[in-house]
Motif scaffolding. Structure first.
Motif, PDB file in Angstrom:
ATOM      1  N   GLU A   1       0.878  -1.268   0.033  1.00  0.00           N
ATOM      2  CA  GLU A   1      -0.021   0.068   0.268  1.00  0.00           C
ATOM      3  C   GLU A   1       0.972   1.033  -0.141  1.00  0.00           C
ATOM      4  OE1 GLU A   1      -2.420  -0.730   3.169  1.00  0.00           O
ATOM      5  OE2 GLU A   1      -3.836  -1.988   2.074  1.00  0.00           O
ATOM      6  N   GLU A   2       2.111   1.236   0.772  1.00  0.00           N
ATOM      7  CA  GLU A   2       2.820   2.365   0.762  1.00  0.00           C
ATOM      8  C   GLU A   2       3.636   2.581  -0.540  1.00  0.00           C
ATOM      9  OE1 GLU A   2       3.126   4.858   2.884  1.00  0.00           O
ATOM     10  OE2 GLU A   2       5.204   5.602   1.943  1.00  0.00           O
ATOM     11  N   VAL A   3       3.933   1.315  -1.145  1.00  0.00           N
ATOM     12  CA  VAL A   3       4.476   1.507  -2.435  1.00  0.00           C
ATOM     13  C   VAL A   3       3.567   2.067  -3.271  1.00  0.00           C
ATOM     14  CG1 VAL A   3       5.193   0.169  -4.613  1.00  0.00           C
ATOM     15  CG2 VAL A   3       5.857  -0.584  -2.260  1.00  0.00           C
ATOM     16  N   GLY A   4       2.251   1.883  -3.310  1.00  0.00           N
ATOM     17  CA  GLY A   4       1.365   2.606  -4.125  1.00  0.00           C
ATOM     18  C   GLY A   4       1.218   3.942  -3.801  1.00  0.00           C
ATOM     19  N   ALA A   5       1.190   4.506  -2.733  1.00  0.00           N
ATOM     20  CA  ALA A   5       1.248   5.767  -2.415  1.00  0.00           C
ATOM     21  C   ALA A   5       2.378   6.380  -2.819  1.00  0.00           C
ATOM     22  CB  ALA A   5       1.051   5.887  -0.649  1.00  0.00           C
ATOM     23  N   ARG A   6       3.560   6.073  -2.703  1.00  0.00           N
ATOM     24  CA  ARG A   6       4.806   6.462  -3.059  1.00  0.00           C
ATOM     25  C   ARG A   6       4.481   6.544  -4.633  1.00  0.00           C
ATOM     26  NH1 ARG A   6       9.829   4.737   0.745  1.00  0.00           N
ATOM     27  NH2 ARG A   6       8.715   5.005   2.722  1.00  0.00           N
TER      28      ARG A   6
END
Ligand code: B12
Length: 221
Positions: A49-54
């Protein structure tokens, strides 16, 4: 290592796409007696999810997403048999695929694992599945449910295209249609005429079972 260190390590190493470290930490966590669900829901999924946000912020690009996805997929291979461990009888057949134009399969694979764990016989058609291929598989396997997965707003319209193809082939009433994927909502599922939507794998299992029970009670009534 403590369980918290394992979770933090899994999160950090997935984020940077370090597949060997993710694999090692997965094994170490399991050796320590950690639950496979915890590794998945408390570290691997939040990290993606953090990968997507970045990616959305422009801090990550496609290669970073790709290696993070691969690192997660490696861990999933180890977790798969543990998550799908089941003694239950087959409760129904589920044909699943990622729609045409879309290559995202991590979410779909996770749903498949949970469905198998709940006793479904899952036939996975893979990614970039064209409407004709879904029709072929439905004719061949006569599933109770067909699932369409889409992770892009540009491929979500394939739900409607697939449902139209089912109608054209005279199959719409013989199979329950479920849809899902990161950008999909209940409203969108209703708008395209799907029978069910779920935002995650465990909700999908629950919804699939409910829809099946409802369908079977209607048929036997
Ligand atoms: C990893 C990743 C990739 C990898 C995919 C690797 C793989 N094998 O899957 C690669 C690098 C290939 C990739 C490519 C692209 N990606 Co990408 N990707 C991601 C990322 C970071 C993670 C996706 C993921 O696997 N999540 C983990 C799983 C577990 O997600 P989940 O949603 O929780 O899954 C649950 C539900 O969706 C549900 N579910 C899933 N399927 C189904 C089916 C049914 C029937 C049901 C009921 C439920 C259900 O259950 C799942 C399990 O709990 C997301 C960001 C994000 N946060 O989603 C972007 C993201 C999906 N990608 C995005 C984009 C833009 C792209 C590209 C277009 C980039 C580009 N310019 O080339 C390409 C498109 C390629 C293509 N044609 O498909 C965007 C989509 C934006 C949009 N709204 O359209 C996102 C959201 C990133 C962002 N924030 O902008 N990507």
């Amino acid at each position: 290592m403590t369980p918290d260190e394992i979770l933090q390590g899994l999160y950090d190493q997935t984020l940077v796409g370090n597949a060997p470290a993710v694999l090692d930490l997965t094994h170490t966590g399991l050796d320590l007696g950690m639950e496979p669900q915890s590794l998945l829901f408390d570290a691997l999924i939040p990290s993606l999810e953090e990968v997507g946000a970045r990616f959305e912020r422009g801090d990550f690009f496609v290669p970073e997403m790709l290696i993070a996805g691969r690192a997660m997929a490696g861990a999933m291979e180890v977790l798969r048999p543990l998550l799908a461990e089941t003694g239950v009888q087959t409760i129904g057949t589920f044909v699943m695929g990622t729609v045409k134009g879309d290559v995202h399969d991590i979410g779909k694979n996770l749903v498949n694992i949970m469905l198998e764990g709940a006793g479904f016989n899952v036939i996975d058609l893979g990614v970039q599945v064209a409407p004709e291929k879904f029709i072929e598989a439905i004719n061949e396997h006569q599933p109770d449910i067909v699932g369409f997965s889409a992770f892009l707003t540009t491929t979500m319209p394939m739900f409607k295209a697939n449902i139209n193809a089912l109608q054209k082939a005279g199959l719409r009433d013989s199979v329950i249609v479920m849809v899902g994927g990161a950008p999909v909502t209940q409203e969108y599922a209703d708008a395209v005429g799907a029978d069910g939507y779920a935002s995650d794998a465990s909700a999908c299992v629950k919804r699939a079972k409910d829809l099946l029970t409802k369908r079977r009670s209607l048929v036997s009534a």
